[in-house]
Design a protein around this motif. Structure first.
Motif, PDB file in Angstrom:
ATOM      1  N   HIS A  56       4.870 -17.313  25.170  1.00 36.76           N
ATOM      2  CA  HIS A  56       3.661 -17.759  25.863  1.00 36.76           C
ATOM      3  C   HIS A  56       3.321 -19.188  25.445  1.00 36.76           C
ATOM      4  CE1 HIS A  56       3.169 -13.382  26.284  1.00 36.76           C
ATOM      5  NE2 HIS A  56       2.392 -13.659  27.313  1.00 36.76           N
ATOM      6  N   VAL A  57       2.855 -19.982  26.399  1.00 35.01           N
ATOM      7  CA  VAL A  57       2.327 -21.306  26.079  1.00 35.01           C
ATOM      8  C   VAL A  57       0.959 -21.053  25.448  1.00 35.01           C
ATOM      9  CG1 VAL A  57       1.522 -23.508  27.013  1.00 35.01           C
ATOM     10  CG2 VAL A  57       3.588 -22.425  27.950  1.00 35.01           C
ATOM     11  N   LYS A  58       0.827 -21.378  24.177  1.00 32.09           N
ATOM     12  CA  LYS A  58      -0.373 -21.013  23.402  1.00 32.09           C
ATOM     13  C   LYS A  58      -1.667 -21.472  24.064  1.00 32.09           C
ATOM     14  CE  LYS A  58       1.893 -19.242  19.891  1.00 32.09           C
ATOM     15  NZ  LYS A  58       2.477 -17.995  20.221  1.00 32.09           N
ATOM     16  N   SER A  59      -1.693 -22.686  24.607  1.00 35.00           N
ATOM     17  CA  SER A  59      -2.931 -23.217  25.194  1.00 35.00           C
ATOM     18  C   SER A  59      -3.324 -22.485  26.477  1.00 35.00           C
ATOM     19  CB  SER A  59      -2.776 -24.716  25.476  1.00 35.00           C
ATOM     20  OG  SER A  59      -1.725 -24.924  26.412  1.00 35.00           O
ATOM     21  N   ASP A  60      -2.407 -21.728  27.050  1.00 36.71           N
ATOM     22  CA  ASP A  60      -2.657 -21.038  28.315  1.00 36.71           C
ATOM     23  C   ASP A  60      -3.076 -19.578  28.117  1.00 36.71           C
ATOM     24  OD1 ASP A  60      -2.764 -21.364  31.110  1.00 36.71           O
ATOM     25  OD2 ASP A  60      -0.846 -20.332  31.352  1.00 36.71           O
ATOM     26  N   VAL A  61      -2.973 -19.079  26.879  1.00 35.67           N
ATOM     27  CA  VAL A  61      -3.264 -17.678  26.600  1.00 35.67           C
ATOM     28  C   VAL A  61      -4.761 -17.489  26.403  1.00 35.67           C
ATOM     29  CG1 VAL A  61      -2.885 -15.756  25.006  1.00 35.67           C
ATOM     30  CG2 VAL A  61      -1.001 -17.280  25.588  1.00 35.67           C
ATOM     31  N   ILE A  62      -5.355 -16.618  27.228  1.00 32.42           N
ATOM     32  CA  ILE A  62      -6.790 -16.350  27.133  1.00 32.42           C
ATOM     33  C   ILE A  62      -7.056 -15.239  26.131  1.00 32.42           C
ATOM     34  CG2 ILE A  62      -8.809 -15.532  28.434  1.00 32.42           C
ATOM     35  CD1 ILE A  62      -7.498 -16.879  30.909  1.00 32.42           C
ATOM     36  N   LYS A  63      -6.269 -14.179  26.170  1.00 30.38           N
ATOM     37  CA  LYS A  63      -6.402 -13.081  25.216  1.00 30.38           C
ATOM     38  C   LYS A  63      -5.015 -12.658  24.765  1.00 30.38           C
ATOM     39  CE  LYS A  63      -6.433  -9.395  28.600  1.00 30.38           C
ATOM     40  NZ  LYS A  63      -6.314  -8.011  28.502  1.00 30.38           N
ATOM     41  N   GLU A  64      -4.952 -11.937  23.674  1.00 32.82           N
ATOM     42  CA  GLU A  64      -3.671 -11.466  23.137  1.00 32.82           C
ATOM     43  C   GLU A  64      -2.947 -10.625  24.195  1.00 32.82           C
ATOM     44  OE1 GLU A  64      -0.700 -11.356  20.390  1.00 32.82           O
ATOM     45  OE2 GLU A  64      -2.587 -12.430  20.162  1.00 32.82           O
ATOM     46  N   CYS A  65      -1.709 -10.987  24.478  1.00 36.15           N
ATOM     47  CA  CYS A  65      -0.938 -10.284  25.505  1.00 36.15           C
ATOM     48  C   CYS A  65      -0.027  -9.259  24.844  1.00 36.15           C
ATOM     49  CB  CYS A  65      -0.104 -11.283  26.304  1.00 36.15           C
ATOM     50  SG  CYS A  65       0.872 -10.504  27.591  1.00 36.15           S
ATOM     51  N   GLU A  66       0.057  -8.094  25.470  1.00 39.60           N
ATOM     52  CA  GLU A  66       0.897  -7.030  24.935  1.00 39.60           C
ATOM     53  C   GLU A  66       2.286  -7.039  25.553  1.00 39.60           C
ATOM     54  OE1 GLU A  66      -1.084  -3.293  25.147  1.00 39.60           O
ATOM     55  OE2 GLU A  66      -2.864  -4.057  24.152  1.00 39.60           O
ATOM     56  N   TYR A  67       2.594  -8.053  26.356  1.00 41.54           N
ATOM     57  CA  TYR A  67       3.912  -8.150  26.992  1.00 41.54           C
ATOM     58  C   TYR A  67       4.933  -8.470  25.907  1.00 41.54           C
ATOM     59  CZ  TYR A  67       7.263  -9.403  30.668  1.00 41.54           C
ATOM     60  OH  TYR A  67       8.343  -9.453  31.511  1.00 41.54           O
ATOM     61  N   ASN A  68       5.886  -7.584  25.722  1.00 47.49           N
ATOM     62  CA  ASN A  68       6.873  -7.780  24.671  1.00 47.49           C
ATOM     63  C   ASN A  68       8.256  -7.397  25.177  1.00 47.49           C
ATOM     64  OD1 ASN A  68       7.112  -4.947  24.531  1.00 47.49           O
ATOM     65  ND2 ASN A  68       5.617  -4.801  22.900  1.00 47.49           N
ATOM     66  N   LEU A  69       9.214  -7.373  24.273  1.00 49.83           N
ATOM     67  CA  LEU A  69      10.587  -7.055  24.626  1.00 49.83           C
ATOM     68  C   LEU A  69      10.706  -5.728  25.359  1.00 49.83           C
ATOM     69  CD1 LEU A  69      13.707  -7.335  24.402  1.00 49.83           C
ATOM     70  CD2 LEU A  69      13.497  -6.216  22.202  1.00 49.83           C
ATOM     71  N   LEU A  70      10.094  -4.680  24.832  1.00 51.65           N
ATOM     72  CA  LEU A  70      10.246  -3.349  25.422  1.00 51.65           C
ATOM     73  C   LEU A  70       9.535  -3.244  26.761  1.00 51.65           C
ATOM     74  CD1 LEU A  70       9.928  -1.262  22.152  1.00 51.65           C
ATOM     75  CD2 LEU A  70      11.994  -2.119  23.269  1.00 51.65           C
ATOM     76  N   PHE A  71       8.345  -3.809  26.858  1.00 51.20           N
ATOM     77  CA  PHE A  71       7.615  -3.815  28.128  1.00 51.20           C
ATOM     78  C   PHE A  71       8.398  -4.598  29.176  1.00 51.20           C
ATOM     79  CE2 PHE A  71       4.676  -5.599  31.182  1.00 51.20           C
ATOM     80  CZ  PHE A  71       3.854  -4.528  31.500  1.00 51.20           C
ATOM     81  N   SER A  72       8.891  -5.789  28.792  1.00 48.50           N
ATOM     82  CA  SER A  72       9.625  -6.619  29.758  1.00 48.50           C
ATOM     83  C   SER A  72      10.942  -5.957  30.159  1.00 48.50           C
ATOM     84  CB  SER A  72       9.870  -8.025  29.212  1.00 48.50           C
ATOM     85  OG  SER A  72      10.788  -8.019  28.135  1.00 48.50           O
ATOM     86  N   SER A  73      11.575  -5.244  29.234  1.00 50.51           N
ATOM     87  CA  SER A  73      12.813  -4.526  29.563  1.00 50.51           C
ATOM     88  C   SER A  73      12.528  -3.424  30.585  1.00 50.51           C
ATOM     89  CB  SER A  73      13.439  -3.924  28.302  1.00 50.51           C
ATOM     90  OG  SER A  73      13.840  -4.945  27.422  1.00 50.51           O
ATOM     91  N   ARG A  74      11.425  -2.714  30.401  1.00 48.78           N
ATOM     92  CA  ARG A  74      11.045  -1.670  31.358  1.00 48.78           C
ATOM     93  C   ARG A  74      10.797  -2.269  32.744  1.00 48.78           C
ATOM     94  NH1 ARG A  74       6.168  -0.422  33.258  1.00 48.78           N
ATOM     95  NH2 ARG A  74       6.108   1.470  34.482  1.00 48.78           N
ATOM     96  N   VAL A  75      10.074  -3.376  32.803  1.00 50.79           N
ATOM     97  CA  VAL A  75       9.782  -4.021  34.085  1.00 50.79           C
ATOM     98  C   VAL A  75      11.080  -4.492  34.746  1.00 50.79           C
ATOM     99  CG1 VAL A  75       8.604  -5.973  35.179  1.00 50.79           C
ATOM    100  CG2 VAL A  75       7.437  -4.654  33.419  1.00 50.79           C
ATOM    101  N   MET A  76      12.010  -5.034  33.948  1.00 50.89           N
ATOM    102  CA  MET A  76      13.283  -5.478  34.509  1.00 50.89           C
ATOM    103  C   MET A  76      14.108  -4.283  34.987  1.00 50.89           C
ATOM    104  SD  MET A  76      15.214  -7.788  35.602  1.00 50.89           S
ATOM    105  CE  MET A  76      15.392  -9.437  35.008  1.00 50.89           C
ATOM    106  N   TYR A  77      14.073  -3.167  34.254  1.00 51.51           N
ATOM    107  CA  TYR A  77      14.752  -1.956  34.728  1.00 51.51           C
ATOM    108  C   TYR A  77      14.238  -1.559  36.113  1.00 51.51           C
ATOM    109  CZ  TYR A  77      17.542  -0.329  30.747  1.00 51.51           C
ATOM    110  OH  TYR A  77      18.501  -0.183  29.785  1.00 51.51           O
ATOM    111  N   LEU A  78      12.932  -1.605  36.302  1.00 51.95           N
ATOM    112  CA  LEU A  78      12.361  -1.244  37.600  1.00 51.95           C
ATOM    113  C   LEU A  78      12.894  -2.160  38.701  1.00 51.95           C
ATOM    114  CD1 LEU A  78       8.664  -0.424  36.636  1.00 51.95           C
ATOM    115  CD2 LEU A  78      10.582   1.152  36.933  1.00 51.95           C
ATOM    116  N   LYS A  79      13.004  -3.455  38.394  1.00 56.56           N
ATOM    117  CA  LYS A  79      13.545  -4.401  39.372  1.00 56.56           C
ATOM    118  C   LYS A  79      15.008  -4.079  39.659  1.00 56.56           C
ATOM    119  CE  LYS A  79      15.072  -9.046  40.214  1.00 56.56           C
ATOM    120  NZ  LYS A  79      15.582 -10.246  39.613  1.00 56.56           N
ATOM    121  N   LEU A  80      15.813  -3.900  38.613  1.00 54.91           N
ATOM    122  CA  LEU A  80      17.246  -3.645  38.792  1.00 54.91           C
ATOM    123  C   LEU A  80      17.482  -2.358  39.570  1.00 54.91           C
ATOM    124  CD1 LEU A  80      18.482  -4.630  35.219  1.00 54.91           C
ATOM    125  CD2 LEU A  80      18.830  -5.942  37.334  1.00 54.91           C
TER     126      LEU A  80
END
Length: 200
Positions: A56-80
């Protein structure tokens, strides 16, 4: 220090509105990607020392984001999976060990195979599909029977179903994916690693 789970291999490309692999975009802020979860800008870290990843670009983050490796992998699985109509899939074997004593108090150890590992063909694959009021990551047909596939990890526990739910569920634990992703070969894409883990 950043843990391996906070390094993100996939981001949402603004121009194409597609989830993309970090290796498929320009490095730095020129990547043109945002976080699919919090919509903050991402930077593609593609140096020579660390494994390539988004952050994340630090200056653009409003609140702590929970998007991580496992979450992003799940989202990519859905796309694939949404781009497929069928896929060969290997189910795991399941054995139960029984321990106890005979009537004459002699130790008894027995291992019973419940199911054997086998290759099945998933047909008519649908992602984020509702069945009897529950939304599953993926629903597919196997020999005219519907099965659901659910991706789980610590923050997203596996779904337990009963006979009354009318569907069998295969839970796939994404926790081990980190060690595969962060030890990838230079010519291998993150998406290839995800699919190899899925069909293993």
């Amino acid at each position: 220090m950043m843990t391996q789970l906070t390094k993100i291999p996939f981001g949402l490309h603004l121009e194409s509105n597609e989830l993309v692999d970090v290796d498929d975009v320009d490095k730095g802020k020129k990547c043109g990607c945002i976080c699919p979860s919090c919509k903050s800008a991402l930077i593609a870290r593609k140096g020579d020392v660390n494994i390539h990843h988004f952050s994340h670009v630090k200056s653009d983050v409003i609140k702590e984001c929970e998007y991580n490796l496992l979450f992003s992998s799940r989202v990519m699985y859905l796309k694939l999976l949404s781009n497929l109509t069928s896929l060969s899939f290997i189910t795991p074997s399941l054995s139960i060990k029984l321990e106890g004593y005979t009537q004459s108090q002699r130790p008894l150890y027995q291992q019973n195979d419940v199911t054997y590992s086998q290759e099945i063909e998933l047909q008519n694959i649908r992602t984020e599909c509702e069945v009897n009021g529950r939304v599953f990551d993926c629903v597919a047909e196997v020999k005219n029977t519907s099965i659901a596939i659910q991706f789980s990890y610590k923050e997203r526990p596996e779904i337990i179903v009963s006979e009354n739910d009318g569907i069998a569920v295969i839970n796939i634990d994404l926790t081990p994916i980190g060690s595969l992703i962060w030890s990838k070969e230079p010519d291998e894409s993150y998406s290839d690693i995800l699919m190899r883990y899925f069909v293993r």
